[in-house]
Design a protein around this motif. Structure first.
Motif, PDB file in Angstrom:
ATOM      1  N   VAL A   1       0.804  -1.235   0.000  1.00 52.54           N
ATOM      2  CA  VAL A   1       0.000   0.000   0.000  1.00 52.54           C
ATOM      3  C   VAL A   1       0.830   1.274   0.000  1.00 52.54           C
ATOM      4  O   VAL A   1       0.290   2.358  -0.253  1.00 52.54           O
ATOM      5  CB  VAL A   1      -0.951   0.026   1.216  1.00 52.54           C
ATOM      6  CG1 VAL A   1      -1.883  -1.182   1.198  1.00 52.54           C
ATOM      7  CG2 VAL A   1      -0.181   0.098   2.533  1.00 52.54           C
ATOM      8  N   ILE A   2       2.131   1.200   0.263  1.00 54.78           N
ATOM      9  CA  ILE A   2       2.915   2.412   0.472  1.00 54.78           C
ATOM     10  C   ILE A   2       2.940   3.319  -0.748  1.00 54.78           C
ATOM     11  O   ILE A   2       3.054   4.547  -0.632  1.00 54.78           O
ATOM     12  CB  ILE A   2       4.363   2.053   0.907  1.00 54.78           C
ATOM     13  CG1 ILE A   2       5.109   3.299   1.387  1.00 54.78           C
ATOM     14  CG2 ILE A   2       5.117   1.377  -0.227  1.00 54.78           C
ATOM     15  CD1 ILE A   2       4.513   3.944   2.614  1.00 54.78           C
ATOM     16  N   GLY A   3       2.773   2.758  -1.928  1.00 53.37           N
ATOM     17  CA  GLY A   3       2.791   3.561  -3.145  1.00 53.37           C
ATOM     18  C   GLY A   3       1.627   4.525  -3.265  1.00 53.37           C
ATOM     19  O   GLY A   3       1.657   5.424  -4.112  1.00 53.37           O
ATOM     20  N   ASP A   4       0.617   4.387  -2.407  1.00 52.66           N
ATOM     21  CA  ASP A   4      -0.569   5.251  -2.486  1.00 52.66           C
ATOM     22  C   ASP A   4      -0.433   6.527  -1.667  1.00 52.66           C
ATOM     23  O   ASP A   4      -1.343   7.358  -1.685  1.00 52.66           O
ATOM     24  CB  ASP A   4      -1.809   4.485  -1.991  1.00 52.66           C
ATOM     25  CG  ASP A   4      -2.125   3.273  -2.848  1.00 52.66           C
ATOM     26  OD1 ASP A   4      -1.779   3.306  -4.047  1.00 52.66           O
ATOM     27  OD2 ASP A   4      -2.713   2.307  -2.321  1.00 52.66           O
ATOM     28  N   TYR A   5       0.687   6.699  -0.940  1.00 56.47           N
ATOM     29  CA  TYR A   5       0.755   7.775   0.051  1.00 56.47           C
ATOM     30  C   TYR A   5       1.856   8.791  -0.239  1.00 56.47           C
ATOM     31  O   TYR A   5       2.914   8.466  -0.770  1.00 56.47           O
ATOM     32  CB  TYR A   5       0.950   7.185   1.451  1.00 56.47           C
ATOM     33  CG  TYR A   5      -0.235   6.357   1.896  1.00 56.47           C
ATOM     34  CD1 TYR A   5      -1.351   6.953   2.456  1.00 56.47           C
ATOM     35  CD2 TYR A   5      -0.243   4.977   1.722  1.00 56.47           C
ATOM     36  CE1 TYR A   5      -2.451   6.195   2.840  1.00 56.47           C
ATOM     37  CE2 TYR A   5      -1.335   4.209   2.101  1.00 56.47           C
ATOM     38  CZ  TYR A   5      -2.433   4.830   2.663  1.00 56.47           C
ATOM     39  OH  TYR A   5      -3.525   4.079   3.037  1.00 56.47           O
ATOM     40  N   ASP A   6       1.567  10.038   0.175  1.00 55.80           N
ATOM     41  CA  ASP A   6       2.533  11.128   0.085  1.00 55.80           C
ATOM     42  C   ASP A   6       3.389  11.229   1.346  1.00 55.80           C
ATOM     43  O   ASP A   6       4.498  11.766   1.299  1.00 55.80           O
ATOM     44  CB  ASP A   6       1.814  12.461  -0.121  1.00 55.80           C
ATOM     45  CG  ASP A   6       0.940  12.465  -1.360  1.00 55.80           C
ATOM     46  OD1 ASP A   6       1.508  12.513  -2.460  1.00 55.80           O
ATOM     47  OD2 ASP A   6      -0.294  12.397  -1.218  1.00 55.80           O
ATOM     48  N   GLY A   7       2.858  10.767   2.466  1.00 56.74           N
ATOM     49  CA  GLY A   7       3.575  10.856   3.727  1.00 56.74           C
ATOM     50  C   GLY A   7       3.425   9.585   4.530  1.00 56.74           C
ATOM     51  O   GLY A   7       2.402   8.891   4.433  1.00 56.74           O
ATOM     52  N   LEU A   8       4.452   9.272   5.335  1.00 56.61           N
ATOM     53  CA  LEU A   8       4.422   8.105   6.209  1.00 56.61           C
ATOM     54  C   LEU A   8       4.827   8.548   7.608  1.00 56.61           C
ATOM     55  O   LEU A   8       5.944   9.045   7.811  1.00 56.61           O
ATOM     56  CB  LEU A   8       5.387   7.027   5.700  1.00 56.61           C
ATOM     57  CG  LEU A   8       5.550   5.775   6.572  1.00 56.61           C
ATOM     58  CD1 LEU A   8       4.228   5.007   6.671  1.00 56.61           C
ATOM     59  CD2 LEU A   8       6.664   4.879   6.027  1.00 56.61           C
ATOM     60  N   ALA A   9       3.924   8.382   8.579  1.00 59.55           N
ATOM     61  CA  ALA A   9       4.194   8.734   9.970  1.00 59.55           C
ATOM     62  C   ALA A   9       4.434   7.457  10.761  1.00 59.55           C
ATOM     63  O   ALA A   9       3.603   6.538  10.727  1.00 59.55           O
ATOM     64  CB  ALA A   9       3.035   9.526  10.566  1.00 59.55           C
ATOM     65  N   ILE A  10       5.568   7.403  11.482  1.00 61.55           N
ATOM     66  CA  ILE A  10       5.961   6.169  12.150  1.00 61.55           C
ATOM     67  C   ILE A  10       6.487   6.455  13.553  1.00 61.55           C
ATOM     68  O   ILE A  10       6.761   7.599  13.912  1.00 61.55           O
ATOM     69  CB  ILE A  10       7.065   5.427  11.358  1.00 61.55           C
ATOM     70  CG1 ILE A  10       8.330   6.296  11.282  1.00 61.55           C
ATOM     71  CG2 ILE A  10       6.579   5.064   9.964  1.00 61.55           C
ATOM     72  CD1 ILE A  10       9.530   5.599  10.703  1.00 61.55           C
ATOM     73  N   ARG A  11       6.619   5.368  14.320  1.00 62.12           N
ATOM     74  CA  ARG A  11       7.425   5.387  15.540  1.00 62.12           C
ATOM     75  C   ARG A  11       8.611   4.445  15.287  1.00 62.12           C
ATOM     76  O   ARG A  11       9.306   4.599  14.300  1.00 62.12           O
ATOM     77  CB  ARG A  11       6.589   4.963  16.750  1.00 62.12           C
ATOM     78  CG  ARG A  11       5.632   6.041  17.239  1.00 62.12           C
ATOM     79  CD  ARG A  11       5.117   5.689  18.616  1.00 62.12           C
ATOM     80  NE  ARG A  11       4.077   6.578  19.088  1.00 62.12           N
ATOM     81  CZ  ARG A  11       4.293   7.731  19.696  1.00 62.12           C
ATOM     82  NH1 ARG A  11       5.522   8.157  19.885  1.00 62.12           N
ATOM     83  NH2 ARG A  11       3.279   8.473  20.115  1.00 62.12           N
ATOM     84  N   SER A  12       8.801   3.449  16.154  1.00 59.19           N
ATOM     85  CA  SER A  12       9.960   2.576  16.002  1.00 59.19           C
ATOM     86  C   SER A  12       9.626   1.211  15.410  1.00 59.19           C
ATOM     87  O   SER A  12      10.523   0.503  14.946  1.00 59.19           O
ATOM     88  CB  SER A  12      10.639   2.376  17.361  1.00 59.19           C
ATOM     89  OG  SER A  12       9.726   1.840  18.301  1.00 59.19           O
ATOM     90  N   ALA A  13       8.349   0.829  15.395  1.00 60.86           N
ATOM     91  CA  ALA A  13       8.000  -0.515  14.924  1.00 60.86           C
ATOM     92  C   ALA A  13       8.141  -0.654  13.407  1.00 60.86           C
ATOM     93  O   ALA A  13       8.564  -1.694  12.905  1.00 60.86           O
ATOM     94  CB  ALA A  13       6.578  -0.869  15.348  1.00 60.86           C
ATOM     95  N   THR A  14       7.803   0.386  12.676  1.00 59.03           N
ATOM     96  CA  THR A  14       7.872   0.332  11.214  1.00 59.03           C
ATOM     97  C   THR A  14       9.316   0.432  10.741  1.00 59.03           C
ATOM     98  O   THR A  14      10.037   1.360  11.110  1.00 59.03           O
ATOM     99  CB  THR A  14       7.060   1.480  10.588  1.00 59.03           C
ATOM    100  OG1 THR A  14       5.708   1.404  11.043  1.00 59.03           O
ATOM    101  CG2 THR A  14       7.092   1.402   9.077  1.00 59.03           C
ATOM    102  N   LYS A  15       9.731  -0.531   9.916  1.00 58.53           N
ATOM    103  CA  LYS A  15      11.075  -0.517   9.342  1.00 58.53           C
ATOM    104  C   LYS A  15      10.993  -0.015   7.902  1.00 58.53           C
ATOM    105  O   LYS A  15      10.490  -0.721   7.020  1.00 58.53           O
ATOM    106  CB  LYS A  15      11.703  -1.915   9.381  1.00 58.53           C
ATOM    107  CG  LYS A  15      11.631  -2.599  10.744  1.00 58.53           C
ATOM    108  CD  LYS A  15      12.303  -1.798  11.848  1.00 58.53           C
ATOM    109  CE  LYS A  15      12.206  -2.514  13.181  1.00 58.53           C
ATOM    110  NZ  LYS A  15      12.695  -1.681  14.309  1.00 58.53           N
TER     111      LYS A  15
END
Length: 531
Positions: A42-56
């Motif tokens: 799904v990442i190709g659908d987004y302009d921004g990605l908000a994360i903490r530490s779990a997402t690599k």
């Protein structure tokens, strides 16, 4: 069309609402942080990605992020983001460098109290129905000497709180100036002095080649008997096995650790020892800190996606999109100049002056200054960015000044960086050629023309025959290829320098071999981020 943001870790409802209130479409899907395949889909659908530490956010994820413009990390650590890969793809990586400072400092103070009064052990004993009042004899903090290793943002907060507890505070920090030490009320000392005098020691430095195992077995042997050690900074700063031995034989009275060399820490030499307090990396784990960084990253990402404003970026300066097109090469040059100075300077810096000559003097000097300062500070703090660097420098009492002047030499424009310490003044200048590549054009007042590479070797020497041959033969004998070789001198038979752009880092034994020739005043390896 409104920009879209994916939140793939747990952020507060208030942070989610900030995106919506600002007109940003947001999908809150914290389950994706631990599902790599689902994130890739799904990442190709987004302009921004908000994360903490779990997402690599790996290179593979970035490759699939065809529309991604910004990654926002709620917190300071970005080791879960492939920043070089993001930079190559033009994706800005932001963090929130100051949101956790108070919380981490308070945890260090809490751990100090816990180990001083043996609170966890006493609690466990009392829960078990025992009443072992005489077993848990503690010590007061009042009038004890606290040794603080690292007096930066978090360390200075700990110092302030410790002074409020009427502790005597001493600090070891090679980059702490005497003026800043006086300002925050701490006595500046050398590391050996701190080890011998401290009743408590708390660490607040990043993990770098210089700080790794700063409390080594050798240094632990120098500690004042009965000392108690607190580490809420980074795992790897302390030799845990050596500390465990010192705890067992009574030389160290106690320890409190929130961080470990290997995390998650399922085993450690410190586990299950008496009067050792351990917590699972809780330094930033308060409601206030988690809320602060979540709200901050939502605001920063919204600002960028809607207006182009950049805050707390680790891979680009705070400039508008229009400025970035013109300033890009100059920003890289400014960073390289600062990085050179930072790698060459070991003592506390008192002042930084940046001179802008010619057309570069008309650009956004605030952003260029940030790039210079970040380059200088990055050696001592790898987490620094172009926004936090001036704040950290100011907190350390470093005076920063800027000079503009009209074209005054052979180059249409150049930048010259000068730093002052108690002992010396050091300067370097550079320019950007028409091909967009930055170059060093002057070091220590000596004119040169040096291409900048990822790995470089810098030497100083008297202007005598044999220098080129010695450098060339030594590199050749050790299989090190020289891509570019630049020489300069201030006068015949005077002071000379050499700057080699090499394909690979020079190993320490080779450096030692060059020094052993007696031909060089200084031999220094340098590295530069070429992304």
């Amino acid at each position: 069309m409104a920009p879209r943001v994916l939140i793939s870790d747990k952020l507060s409802d208030a942070a989610v609402q900030i995106f919506r209130d600002r007109g940003v479409e947001v999908d809150f899907r914290p389950e994706l942080g631990k599902d790599k395949d689902a994130l890739l889909a799904v990442i190709g659908d987004y302009d921004g990605l908000a994360i903490r530490s779990a997402t690599k956010v790996t290179e593979k994820v970035i490759a699939e992020a065809t529309n991604l413009k910004v990654i926002g990390r709620a917190g300071i650590g970005v080791d879960n983001v492939d920043i070089p890969a993001a930079s190559k793809k033009g994706i800005i990586v932001m963090n929130t460098p100051f949101g956790n400072s108070i919380t981490t400092a308070e945890h260090a103070i809490a751990m100090m109290f816990a180990v001083a009064r043996q609170i966890p052990e006493a609690s466990t004993s009392t829960h078990a129905g025992k009443w072992e009042k005489s077993r848990f004899m503690g010590v007061e903090l009042t009038h004890k000497t606290l040794g603080v290793i690292g007096a930066g943002n978090i360390g200075s907060i700990v110092i302030d709180r410790a002074l409020g507890l009427r502790m005597k505070v001493i600090a070891y920090d090679p980059f702490l100036s005497e003026e800043r030490a006086t300002e925050i009320g701490v006595e500046k000392v050398e590391l050996d002095d701190l080890l011998k005098r401290s009743d408590f020691i708390t660490l607040h430095v990043p993990l770098t080649d210089q700080t790794r195992n700063i409390l080594s077995a050798e240094n632990i042997a120098k500690l004042k008997p009965g000392v108690r050690i607190v580490n809420c900074a980074r795992g790897g700063l302390v030799d845990e096995a050596a500390l465990a031995d010192a705890l067992k034989d009574g030389r160290v009275a106690g320890a409190a650790f929130d961080v470990f060399a290997e995390e998650p820490a399922t085993a450690s030499p410190l586990f299950n020892l008496p009067n050792v307090v351990v917590t699972p990396h809780l330094g930033a784990a308060t409601t206030e800190a988690q809320e602060n960084v979540a709200l901050q990253v939502a605001e920063q990402m919204s600002d960028y996606l809607l207006t182009g404003a950049v805050q707390n970026a680790l891979n680009m300066p705070s400039v508008t999109a229009e400025e970035a097109k013109v300033m890009g090469p100059w920003v890289k040059l400014a960073g390289h100049l600062g990085n050179f100075i930072g790698q060459m300077t070991d003592e506390p810096i008192k002042a930084i002056n940046v001179l802008y000559d010619g057309e570069v003097a008309t650009m956004n000097l605030g952003a260029l200054n940030c790039a210079v300062i970040a380059g200088i500070m990055r050696r001592r703090n790898p987490d620094v960015n172009m926004v936090s660097a001036p704040v950290i420098a100011r907190d350390q009492g470093i005076q920063i000044s800027t000079t503009r002047q009209e074209q005054s030499g052979a180059f249409e424009a150049y930048i010259k960086v000068t730093v002052k310490t108690e002992k010396r003044e050091r300067s370097i200048a550079g320019t950007v050629f028409s091909d967009g590549k930055p170059r060093f054009i002057q070091i220590k007042g000596i004119n040169i023309d040096a291409e900048i590479g990822q790995h470089m070797l810098y030497t100083t020497n008297e202007d005598v025959p044999g220098i080129i041959g010695t450098l060339g033969v030594t590199m050749g004998e050790n299989g090190i290829n020289i891509a570019n070789f630049t020489l300069g001198r201030n006068a015949r038979n005077g002071e000379a320098i050499a700057l080699l752009y090499i394909d690979d880092p020079v190993p320490a034994p080779v450096i030692d071999k060059l020094k052993a020739t007696g031909m060089f005043g200084q031999v220094k390896t340098l590295s530069f981020d070429m992304v």
